[in-house]
Design a protein around this motif. Structure first.
Motif, short mmCIF file in Angstrom:
data_model
loop_
_atom_site.label_atom_id
_atom_site.label_comp_id
_atom_site.label_asym_id
_atom_site.label_seq_id
_atom_site.Cartn_x
_atom_site.Cartn_y
_atom_site.Cartn_z
N LYS A 47 0.80 -1.23 0.00
CA LYS A 47 0.00 0.00 0.00
C LYS A 47 0.84 1.28 0.00
CE LYS A 47 -2.48 -0.68 3.67
NZ LYS A 47 -3.45 -0.43 4.76
N ASP A 48 2.06 1.21 0.50
CA ASP A 48 2.91 2.40 0.53
C ASP A 48 3.97 2.41 -0.57
OD1 ASP A 48 1.60 3.41 2.81
OD2 ASP A 48 2.80 2.10 4.10
N LEU A 49 3.87 1.44 -1.50
CA LEU A 49 4.90 1.31 -2.53
C LEU A 49 4.40 1.83 -3.87
CD1 LEU A 49 6.24 -2.28 -1.71
CD2 LEU A 49 7.19 -0.07 -1.00
N LYS A 50 5.29 2.48 -4.61
CA LYS A 50 4.96 2.95 -5.94
C LYS A 50 5.33 1.87 -6.96
CE LYS A 50 5.76 7.84 -4.81
NZ LYS A 50 6.54 9.06 -5.13
N TYR A 51 4.80 2.04 -8.16
CA TYR A 51 5.19 1.17 -9.27
C TYR A 51 6.71 1.24 -9.45
CZ TYR A 51 4.44 -1.06 -13.87
OH TYR A 51 4.43 -1.91 -14.94
N PHE A 52 7.34 0.14 -9.78
CA PHE A 52 8.79 -0.08 -9.86
C PHE A 52 9.40 -0.39 -8.48
CE2 PHE A 52 8.19 2.94 -13.50
CZ PHE A 52 8.44 2.04 -14.52
N PRO A 55 7.40 -5.63 -4.68
CA PRO A 55 8.29 -6.79 -4.53
C PRO A 55 8.63 -7.47 -5.85
CG PRO A 55 6.63 -6.81 -2.82
CD PRO A 55 6.25 -5.70 -3.76
N GLN A 56 7.64 -7.59 -6.75
CA GLN A 56 7.89 -8.25 -8.03
C GLN A 56 8.74 -7.42 -8.98
OE1 GLN A 56 4.98 -7.17 -6.73
NE2 GLN A 56 3.35 -7.13 -8.26
N ASP A 57 8.87 -6.11 -8.71
CA ASP A 57 9.69 -5.24 -9.55
C ASP A 57 11.17 -5.28 -9.16
OD1 ASP A 57 7.23 -4.45 -10.60
OD2 ASP A 57 7.12 -2.66 -9.34
N ILE A 117 -12.55 -1.35 -3.26
CA ILE A 117 -12.28 -2.78 -3.44
C ILE A 117 -10.78 -3.00 -3.32
CG2 ILE A 117 -12.47 -4.75 -5.01
CD1 ILE A 117 -14.75 -3.16 -6.43
N ALA A 118 -10.36 -3.83 -2.40
CA ALA A 118 -8.94 -4.07 -2.17
C ALA A 118 -8.31 -4.78 -3.36
CB ALA A 118 -8.74 -4.91 -0.90
N VAL A 119 -7.20 -4.20 -3.86
CA VAL A 119 -6.46 -4.79 -4.98
C VAL A 119 -4.97 -4.63 -4.71
CG1 VAL A 119 -8.31 -4.13 -6.58
CG2 VAL A 119 -6.29 -2.67 -6.37
N GLY A 120 -4.17 -5.28 -5.53
CA GLY A 120 -2.75 -5.00 -5.62
C GLY A 120 -2.55 -4.18 -6.88
N MET A 121 -2.05 -2.97 -6.75
CA MET A 121 -2.04 -2.05 -7.89
C MET A 121 -1.32 -2.63 -9.10
SD MET A 121 0.79 0.84 -6.94
CE MET A 121 2.52 0.41 -6.70
N ARG A 122 -1.91 -2.40 -10.27
CA ARG A 122 -1.33 -2.77 -11.56
C ARG A 122 -0.95 -4.26 -11.62
NH1 ARG A 122 -0.27 2.11 -14.36
NH2 ARG A 122 -0.45 3.91 -13.00
N ASN A 146 -5.42 0.37 -3.39
CA ASN A 146 -4.20 -0.43 -3.32
C ASN A 146 -3.94 -0.94 -1.91
OD1 ASN A 146 -1.70 -1.58 -4.17
ND2 ASN A 146 -0.64 0.19 -3.34
N ILE A 147 -3.99 -2.24 -1.74
CA ILE A 147 -3.64 -2.89 -0.47
C ILE A 147 -2.39 -3.75 -0.66
CG2 ILE A 147 -4.37 -4.56 1.28
CD1 ILE A 147 -5.82 -1.93 1.52
#
Length: 291
Positions: A47-52, A55-57, A117-122, A146-147
């Protein structure tokens, strides 16, 4: 001499775990190591992380060679944003659903109007929400929040932090055993995501092993259902799960994804206003070289 390769399982299917247990990776000449740090990271909070920074990035930002898999939308967008290539030689078919607590007043998709609705962004949990809900609601009334990974989303739903959550396997089966209720369910495609310099030979060996695992799953699914334990996040390991009642999750299909699906992904992501990070948009330039 076996070829070392690092894999971060998606966790929404059993093929990686079956291929490891039954020696299909070894039979293909691969010495596979599971990147459990990345795997567990994708299950936790983003929730506090931006794209890139997700963890998967990080394998890409840190220069580590890791084979991963994600939703088709996410893998294409990640490759377009400069993080590796997506694999067009195969795809997965995975269940998906939006769940609520049993006492929720939300009964049908239309009731999700303006509901966070809780999601993982992108990622698949995010992209599925507009893709499926637009049949019922205008885009401006669809509110993903984003959760992060599925452990975090399931926890947020159980704790009342959100009214609804977008879930994938095996958390769908976990949610059902916990008494949570599906508002809608469907399927979506997943594809694999690799570094720019991934060896075509190694990739083919890896995919052949997954295909062998798929055939084993189709032949004797009950034998492998206990392997779902490996996908359950640490915070849910203390609960008693009846794995015999779990579904099989993602199914591996060793056939190329159609170019038309890539085109649709690009169009949808642009229309949703989620194309800010897209750079390269050419199909042939976003898949690994066959040489």
């Amino acid at each position: 001499m076996a070829i070392p390769v690092t894999v971060a399982p998606k966790g929404m299917g059993l093929n990686d775990f079956v291929a490891m247990q039954d020696g299909f990776f070894a039979a293909e000449g691969l010495d596979v190591e599971f990147d459990m740090k990345t795997f567990r990271g994708t299950q936790g909070s983003w929730k506090d992380l931006k794209y890139f920074d997700r963890p998967q990035d990080r394998p890409f930002s840190e220069g580590r060679s890791v084979i991963q898999g994600a939703c088709a939308w996410g893998s294409v967008c990640n490759a377009s944003a400069g993080m590796g290539k997506f694999v067009a030689d195969c795809y997965g078919v995975s269940p998906w659903g939006i769940f609520v607590r049993p006492d929720s007043k939300i009964k049908k998709p239309e009731d999700l109007k303006d509901i966070p609705i809780a999601v993982g962004m992108r990622a698949g949990s995010h992209f599925n929400v507009p893709y499926r809900l637009e049949k019922y609601l205008p885009l401006e009334n669809i509110k993903p929040v984003n959760i992060g990974g599925f452990g975090a989303r399931l926890t947020a739903l159980l704790n009342g932090e959100v009214e609804a959550a977008s879930l994938l396997p095996p958390q769908i089966d976990m949610a059902k055993q916990l008494g949570l209720r599906a508002v809608m369910e469907d399927t979506f495609h997943t594809i694999w995501w690799v570094p720019d310099d991934m060896s075509p030979d190694v990739l083919k060996r890896y995919l052949r092993a997954l295909d062998r695992a798929e055939k084993a799953l189709q032949a004797d699914l009950p034998k492998y259902l206990p392997l779902w334990k490996q996908s359950v996040p640490p915070e849910f390991q203390n609960q008693t799960w009846d794995y015999s009642k779990f579904s099989r999750g993602e199914r591996f299909v060793y056939e190329p994804i159609p170019k038309s699906e890539f085109d649709e992904i690009m169009q949808q992501v642009e229309r949703w206003g989620l194309d800010q990070h897209l750079k390269e948009r050419g199909f042939e330039k976003l898949i690994p070289s066959a040489a």
